[in-house]
Design a protein around this motif. Structure first.
Motif, PDB file in Angstrom:
ATOM      1  N   ALA A 137     -17.567 -31.023 -34.824  1.00 49.61           N
ATOM      2  CA  ALA A 137     -17.333 -29.566 -34.893  1.00 49.61           C
ATOM      3  C   ALA A 137     -17.727 -28.949 -33.565  1.00 49.61           C
ATOM      4  O   ALA A 137     -18.744 -29.317 -32.983  1.00 49.61           O
ATOM      5  CB  ALA A 137     -18.159 -28.978 -36.021  1.00 49.61           C
ATOM      6  N   THR A 138     -16.917 -28.052 -33.086  1.00 51.03           N
ATOM      7  CA  THR A 138     -17.274 -27.372 -31.846  1.00 51.03           C
ATOM      8  C   THR A 138     -17.751 -25.975 -32.191  1.00 51.03           C
ATOM      9  O   THR A 138     -17.295 -25.352 -33.142  1.00 51.03           O
ATOM     10  CB  THR A 138     -16.074 -27.280 -30.875  1.00 51.03           C
ATOM     11  N   THR A 139     -18.694 -25.519 -31.414  1.00 46.06           N
ATOM     12  CA  THR A 139     -19.234 -24.185 -31.630  1.00 46.06           C
ATOM     13  C   THR A 139     -18.303 -23.174 -30.996  1.00 46.06           C
ATOM     14  O   THR A 139     -17.889 -23.354 -29.847  1.00 46.06           O
ATOM     15  CB  THR A 139     -20.634 -24.087 -30.977  1.00 46.06           C
ATOM     16  N   PRO A 140     -17.983 -22.106 -31.721  1.00 46.11           N
ATOM     17  CA  PRO A 140     -17.128 -21.068 -31.119  1.00 46.11           C
ATOM     18  C   PRO A 140     -17.790 -20.447 -29.888  1.00 46.11           C
ATOM     19  O   PRO A 140     -19.016 -20.363 -29.826  1.00 46.11           O
ATOM     20  CB  PRO A 140     -16.985 -20.027 -32.233  1.00 46.11           C
ATOM     21  N   LYS A 141     -16.984 -20.034 -28.924  1.00 46.16           N
ATOM     22  CA  LYS A 141     -17.496 -19.345 -27.739  1.00 46.16           C
ATOM     23  C   LYS A 141     -17.912 -17.942 -28.126  1.00 46.16           C
ATOM     24  O   LYS A 141     -17.277 -17.304 -28.951  1.00 46.16           O
ATOM     25  CB  LYS A 141     -16.423 -19.260 -26.660  1.00 46.16           C
ATOM     26  N   GLY A 142     -18.925 -17.442 -27.453  1.00 48.31           N
ATOM     27  CA  GLY A 142     -19.351 -16.065 -27.719  1.00 48.31           C
ATOM     28  C   GLY A 142     -20.841 -15.998 -27.954  1.00 48.31           C
ATOM     29  O   GLY A 142     -21.552 -16.907 -27.563  1.00 48.31           O
ATOM     30  N   PRO A 143     -21.328 -14.967 -28.582  1.00 53.41           N
ATOM     31  CA  PRO A 143     -20.544 -13.857 -29.148  1.00 53.41           C
ATOM     32  C   PRO A 143     -20.072 -12.864 -28.085  1.00 53.41           C
ATOM     33  O   PRO A 143     -20.761 -12.613 -27.111  1.00 53.41           O
ATOM     34  CB  PRO A 143     -21.536 -13.187 -30.107  1.00 53.41           C
ATOM     35  N   ASN A 173      -2.764 -12.504 -26.600  1.00 56.15           N
ATOM     36  CA  ASN A 173      -3.409 -12.060 -25.371  1.00 56.15           C
ATOM     37  C   ASN A 173      -4.927 -12.193 -25.327  1.00 56.15           C
ATOM     38  O   ASN A 173      -5.496 -12.395 -24.261  1.00 56.15           O
ATOM     39  CB  ASN A 173      -3.029 -10.597 -25.096  1.00 56.15           C
ATOM     40  N   VAL A 174      -5.577 -12.077 -26.468  1.00 58.53           N
ATOM     41  CA  VAL A 174      -7.039 -12.050 -26.486  1.00 58.53           C
ATOM     42  C   VAL A 174      -7.686 -13.368 -26.046  1.00 58.53           C
ATOM     43  O   VAL A 174      -8.621 -13.350 -25.259  1.00 58.53           O
ATOM     44  CB  VAL A 174      -7.558 -11.559 -27.857  1.00 58.53           C
ATOM     45  N   PRO A 175      -7.202 -14.538 -26.508  1.00 62.88           N
ATOM     46  CA  PRO A 175      -7.854 -15.774 -26.042  1.00 62.88           C
ATOM     47  C   PRO A 175      -7.880 -15.901 -24.513  1.00 62.88           C
ATOM     48  O   PRO A 175      -8.913 -16.259 -23.941  1.00 62.88           O
ATOM     49  CB  PRO A 175      -7.016 -16.881 -26.697  1.00 62.88           C
ATOM     50  N   LYS A 176      -6.765 -15.567 -23.862  1.00 60.93           N
ATOM     51  CA  LYS A 176      -6.720 -15.634 -22.390  1.00 60.93           C
ATOM     52  C   LYS A 176      -7.751 -14.681 -21.792  1.00 60.93           C
ATOM     53  O   LYS A 176      -8.412 -15.011 -20.797  1.00 60.93           O
ATOM     54  CB  LYS A 176      -5.329 -15.253 -21.868  1.00 60.93           C
ATOM     55  N   LEU A 177      -7.882 -13.497 -22.394  1.00 56.12           N
ATOM     56  CA  LEU A 177      -8.825 -12.498 -21.910  1.00 56.12           C
ATOM     57  C   LEU A 177     -10.267 -12.988 -22.116  1.00 56.12           C
ATOM     58  O   LEU A 177     -11.082 -12.936 -21.203  1.00 56.12           O
ATOM     59  CB  LEU A 177      -8.605 -11.171 -22.666  1.00 56.12           C
ATOM     60  N   LEU A 178     -10.570 -13.470 -23.314  1.00 56.22           N
ATOM     61  CA  LEU A 178     -11.938 -13.924 -23.608  1.00 56.22           C
ATOM     62  C   LEU A 178     -12.356 -15.079 -22.720  1.00 56.22           C
ATOM     63  O   LEU A 178     -13.518 -15.185 -22.339  1.00 56.22           O
ATOM     64  CB  LEU A 178     -12.059 -14.317 -25.085  1.00 56.22           C
ATOM     65  N   ASP A 179     -11.407 -15.939 -22.367  1.00 51.22           N
ATOM     66  CA  ASP A 179     -11.738 -17.078 -21.508  1.00 51.22           C
ATOM     67  C   ASP A 179     -12.139 -16.642 -20.097  1.00 51.22           C
ATOM     68  O   ASP A 179     -12.677 -17.448 -19.345  1.00 51.22           O
ATOM     69  CB  ASP A 179     -10.574 -18.071 -21.458  1.00 51.22           C
ATOM     70  N   THR A 180     -11.901 -15.375 -19.758  1.00 50.50           N
ATOM     71  CA  THR A 180     -12.296 -14.877 -18.425  1.00 50.50           C
ATOM     72  C   THR A 180     -13.625 -14.113 -18.469  1.00 50.50           C
ATOM     73  O   THR A 180     -14.121 -13.693 -17.434  1.00 50.50           O
ATOM     74  CB  THR A 180     -11.223 -13.938 -17.817  1.00 50.50           C
TER      75      THR A 180
END
Length: 123
Positions: free
Chosen positions: A3-9, A113-120
């Motif tokens: 299991a991978t941990t989600p990025k964030g918060p 669009n959000v995943p690309k944004l969050l990755d930055t």
């Protein structure tokens, strides 16, 4: 499979004159992305005047302006957010998308669009 941990918060603020609709749509986005990203929806601004104080108070990583704002208003919102929190990532939903294509189109647009944004975003 590990299991991978989600990025964030990631802390998210929206600028939307219909706060209940914003909450519902962001809820759908958060749910859809929860395995990859942890998004904390911390506040909504119903007016452009609320953007500065709410960004100051919550220090979000990300801010979305809704489709009821014109390109000029979205630029103003982005400018205010950047002044209060340099480096904040902003996304303006294209004007009229909600009216023309409905809430599902908004969620679809954000999912693209959000995943690309969050990755930055630097956490």
């Amino acid at each position: 499979m590990a299991a991978t941990t989600p990025k964030g918060p990631y802390k998210l603020v929206t600028v939307n004159t219909a706060p209940e609709r914003a909450k519902r749509l962001i809820g759908r986005l958060v749910e859809a992305l929860k395995d990859t990203y942890t998004i904390d929806y911390v506040a909504n601004c119903e007016t452009i005047e609320e953007v500065g104080p709410k960004v100051r108070e919550h220090q979000p990583n990300v801010l979305f302006s809704a489709s009821m704002w014109s390109a000029e208003e979205a630029a103003q919102i982005r400018e205010i957010a950047n002044k209060e929190r340099p480096g904040i990532k902003t996304h303006a939903i294209p004007q009229g998308l909600q009216v023309e294509r409905g809430p599902d189109a908004i969620v679809e647009h954000l999912m693209e669009n959000v995943p690309k944004l969050l990755d930055t975003v630097e956490l």
